[in-house]
Design a protein around this motif. Structure first.
Motif, short mmCIF file in Angstrom:
data_model
loop_
_atom_site.label_atom_id
_atom_site.label_comp_id
_atom_site.label_asym_id
_atom_site.label_seq_id
_atom_site.Cartn_x
_atom_site.Cartn_y
_atom_site.Cartn_z
N ILE A 23 67.10 -79.93 8.20
CA ILE A 23 67.59 -79.08 7.12
C ILE A 23 66.79 -79.36 5.85
O ILE A 23 66.41 -78.43 5.12
CB ILE A 23 69.10 -79.30 6.90
CG1 ILE A 23 69.85 -78.91 8.18
CG2 ILE A 23 69.61 -78.53 5.69
CD1 ILE A 23 71.26 -79.44 8.26
N ALA A 24 66.51 -80.63 5.58
CA ALA A 24 65.72 -81.00 4.41
C ALA A 24 64.31 -80.45 4.50
O ALA A 24 63.76 -79.94 3.51
CB ALA A 24 65.70 -82.53 4.25
N VAL A 25 63.71 -80.52 5.69
CA VAL A 25 62.36 -79.97 5.88
C VAL A 25 62.36 -78.47 5.64
O VAL A 25 61.49 -77.93 4.95
CB VAL A 25 61.83 -80.31 7.31
CG1 VAL A 25 60.57 -79.53 7.62
CG2 VAL A 25 61.60 -81.80 7.45
N LEU A 26 63.34 -77.79 6.20
CA LEU A 26 63.44 -76.35 6.01
C LEU A 26 63.64 -76.01 4.54
O LEU A 26 62.98 -75.11 4.01
CB LEU A 26 64.59 -75.77 6.85
CG LEU A 26 64.83 -74.28 6.70
CD1 LEU A 26 63.64 -73.47 7.21
CD2 LEU A 26 66.10 -73.86 7.43
N GLY A 40 67.50 -69.52 4.91
CA GLY A 40 66.90 -69.99 6.16
C GLY A 40 67.94 -70.27 7.23
O GLY A 40 69.15 -70.17 6.99
N TYR A 41 67.42 -70.60 8.40
CA TYR A 41 68.26 -70.87 9.57
C TYR A 41 67.73 -72.13 10.27
O TYR A 41 66.53 -72.28 10.44
CB TYR A 41 68.19 -69.74 10.60
CG TYR A 41 68.19 -68.35 10.04
CD1 TYR A 41 69.39 -67.68 9.78
CD2 TYR A 41 67.00 -67.68 9.78
CE1 TYR A 41 69.39 -66.38 9.28
CE2 TYR A 41 66.99 -66.39 9.29
CZ TYR A 41 68.19 -65.74 9.04
OH TYR A 41 68.19 -64.48 8.55
N VAL A 42 68.64 -72.97 10.69
CA VAL A 42 68.32 -74.04 11.64
C VAL A 42 69.13 -73.71 12.89
O VAL A 42 70.35 -73.59 12.83
CB VAL A 42 68.65 -75.44 11.11
CG1 VAL A 42 68.37 -76.49 12.18
CG2 VAL A 42 67.86 -75.75 9.84
N ILE A 43 68.43 -73.53 13.99
CA ILE A 43 69.05 -73.06 15.23
C ILE A 43 68.79 -74.08 16.33
O ILE A 43 67.66 -74.55 16.49
CB ILE A 43 68.47 -71.68 15.62
CG1 ILE A 43 68.67 -70.71 14.46
CG2 ILE A 43 69.10 -71.17 16.89
CD1 ILE A 43 67.82 -69.47 14.53
N LEU A 92 62.50 -62.93 2.22
CA LEU A 92 61.98 -63.85 3.23
C LEU A 92 63.03 -64.90 3.57
O LEU A 92 63.62 -65.51 2.67
CB LEU A 92 60.71 -64.53 2.73
CG LEU A 92 60.15 -65.68 3.58
CD1 LEU A 92 59.72 -65.18 4.95
CD2 LEU A 92 59.00 -66.37 2.85
N TYR A 93 63.23 -65.11 4.86
CA TYR A 93 64.08 -66.19 5.37
C TYR A 93 63.23 -66.99 6.35
O TYR A 93 62.47 -66.41 7.13
CB TYR A 93 65.31 -65.63 6.09
CG TYR A 93 66.22 -64.85 5.19
CD1 TYR A 93 67.36 -65.44 4.64
CD2 TYR A 93 65.95 -63.51 4.88
CE1 TYR A 93 68.20 -64.71 3.80
CE2 TYR A 93 66.78 -62.79 4.04
CZ TYR A 93 67.90 -63.39 3.51
OH TYR A 93 68.72 -62.68 2.68
N LEU A 94 63.35 -68.30 6.32
CA LEU A 94 62.58 -69.16 7.22
C LEU A 94 63.51 -69.73 8.29
O LEU A 94 64.69 -69.95 8.04
CB LEU A 94 61.93 -70.29 6.44
CG LEU A 94 60.95 -69.88 5.34
CD1 LEU A 94 60.42 -71.11 4.62
CD2 LEU A 94 59.82 -69.05 5.90
N GLY A 95 62.94 -69.98 9.47
CA GLY A 95 63.74 -70.51 10.56
C GLY A 95 63.08 -71.66 11.27
O GLY A 95 61.86 -71.74 11.38
N GLN A 96 63.93 -72.56 11.71
CA GLN A 96 63.49 -73.70 12.51
C GLN A 96 64.39 -73.75 13.74
O GLN A 96 65.62 -73.63 13.61
CB GLN A 96 63.62 -74.99 11.70
CG GLN A 96 63.09 -76.20 12.45
CD GLN A 96 63.32 -77.46 11.67
OE1 GLN A 96 64.32 -78.13 11.88
NE2 GLN A 96 62.40 -77.79 10.78
N VAL A 97 63.80 -73.90 14.92
CA VAL A 97 64.58 -73.97 16.15
C VAL A 97 64.34 -75.31 16.83
O VAL A 97 63.25 -75.88 16.74
CB VAL A 97 64.26 -72.80 17.11
CG1 VAL A 97 64.53 -71.48 16.44
CG2 VAL A 97 62.84 -72.84 17.60
N ASN A 98 65.38 -75.80 17.48
CA ASN A 98 65.31 -77.11 18.14
C ASN A 98 66.01 -77.05 19.48
O ASN A 98 67.18 -76.66 19.54
CB ASN A 98 65.99 -78.18 17.27
CG ASN A 98 65.34 -78.31 15.92
OD1 ASN A 98 64.30 -78.93 15.79
ND2 ASN A 98 65.94 -77.71 14.90
N VAL A 99 65.32 -77.46 20.52
CA VAL A 99 65.92 -77.58 21.85
C VAL A 99 66.34 -79.04 22.00
O VAL A 99 65.55 -79.88 22.38
CB VAL A 99 64.92 -77.18 22.96
CG1 VAL A 99 65.59 -77.28 24.32
CG2 VAL A 99 64.38 -75.80 22.74
#
Length: 197
Positions: free
Chosen positions: A133-136, A148-151, A116-123
């Motif tokens: 990053i801390a939340v993820l 995980g990924y922050v995109i 499992l990998y989690l992702g967060q995206v931000n416009v």
């Protein structure tokens, strides 16, 4: 005999025109891939596309504010699906976007080779700091995710990059996302004489 000759000439002409168009398409694709300026412009366009000025009408429906019909107008929530499709094509596996409510800062779950990998995206138009990053990372620990990924459509601060480097979190900025998007587009655009350009 004349009809056969005309058909052969038409066939040759069609082949030549098709080849010429493929060569033009491949050349344009190469220019885009090699130009950092074009990629940054595309990333900026994605930020505007997925955060187009909008309001809600009396029926609580989203209404985009003016602008030409030439522009694609979408919401940050739609950016999650856009990114998930790109990552699925680029990395493989299965990706599921999370429901809008109660997602605790996680926008998608990516299952790759049983992990499992989690992702967060931000416009965003501004660089992202360490907060997302801390939340993820907190969510990764709670769910036992491998990474995980922050995109984002923008970039990351130096402190965010330093913080993420100690974790199993990949930071994907706007130009990297554009690279992934270009890589996952149909390859026929890049073909010249059967070879990928």
């Amino acid at each position: 005999m004349l009809v056969v000759l005309q058909l052969v000439l038409i066939g040759v002409l069609m082949w030549f025109l098709r080849k010429e168009q493929k060569d033009k398409d491949a050349n344009a694709a190469r220019k885009i891939e090699q130009s950092e300026e074009i990629k940054k412009t595309i990333a900026m366009g994605l930020a505007y596309r997925f955060n187009y000025p909008r309001s809600r009408n009396e029926d609580d429906e989203i209404v985009f504010e003016g602008g030409t019909d030439l522009f694609l107008k979408q919401t940050p929530l739609e950016f999650e699906d856009f990114v998930a499709r790109i990552l699925k094509k680029h990395l493989g596996g299965n990706i599921y976007t999370t429901p809008e409510s109660d997602d605790h800062g996680i926008d998608f779950e990516h299952y790759l080779e049983g992990e499992l990998y989690l992702g967060q995206v931000n416009v965003f138009k501004d660089n992202i700091g360490a907060g997302p990053i801390a939340v993820l990372h907190s969510n990764m620990i709670k769910s036992g995710a491998k990474g995980g990924y922050v995109i984002t459509t923008s970039g990351f601060t130096d402190s965010a990059r330093e913080y993420a480097s100690e974790l199993d979190i990949e930071l994907i900025d706007g130009t990297t996302l554009v690279n992934y998007w270009l890589d996952t587009m149909d390859s026929h655009v890049y073909e010249t004489d059967g070879e990928l350009a």
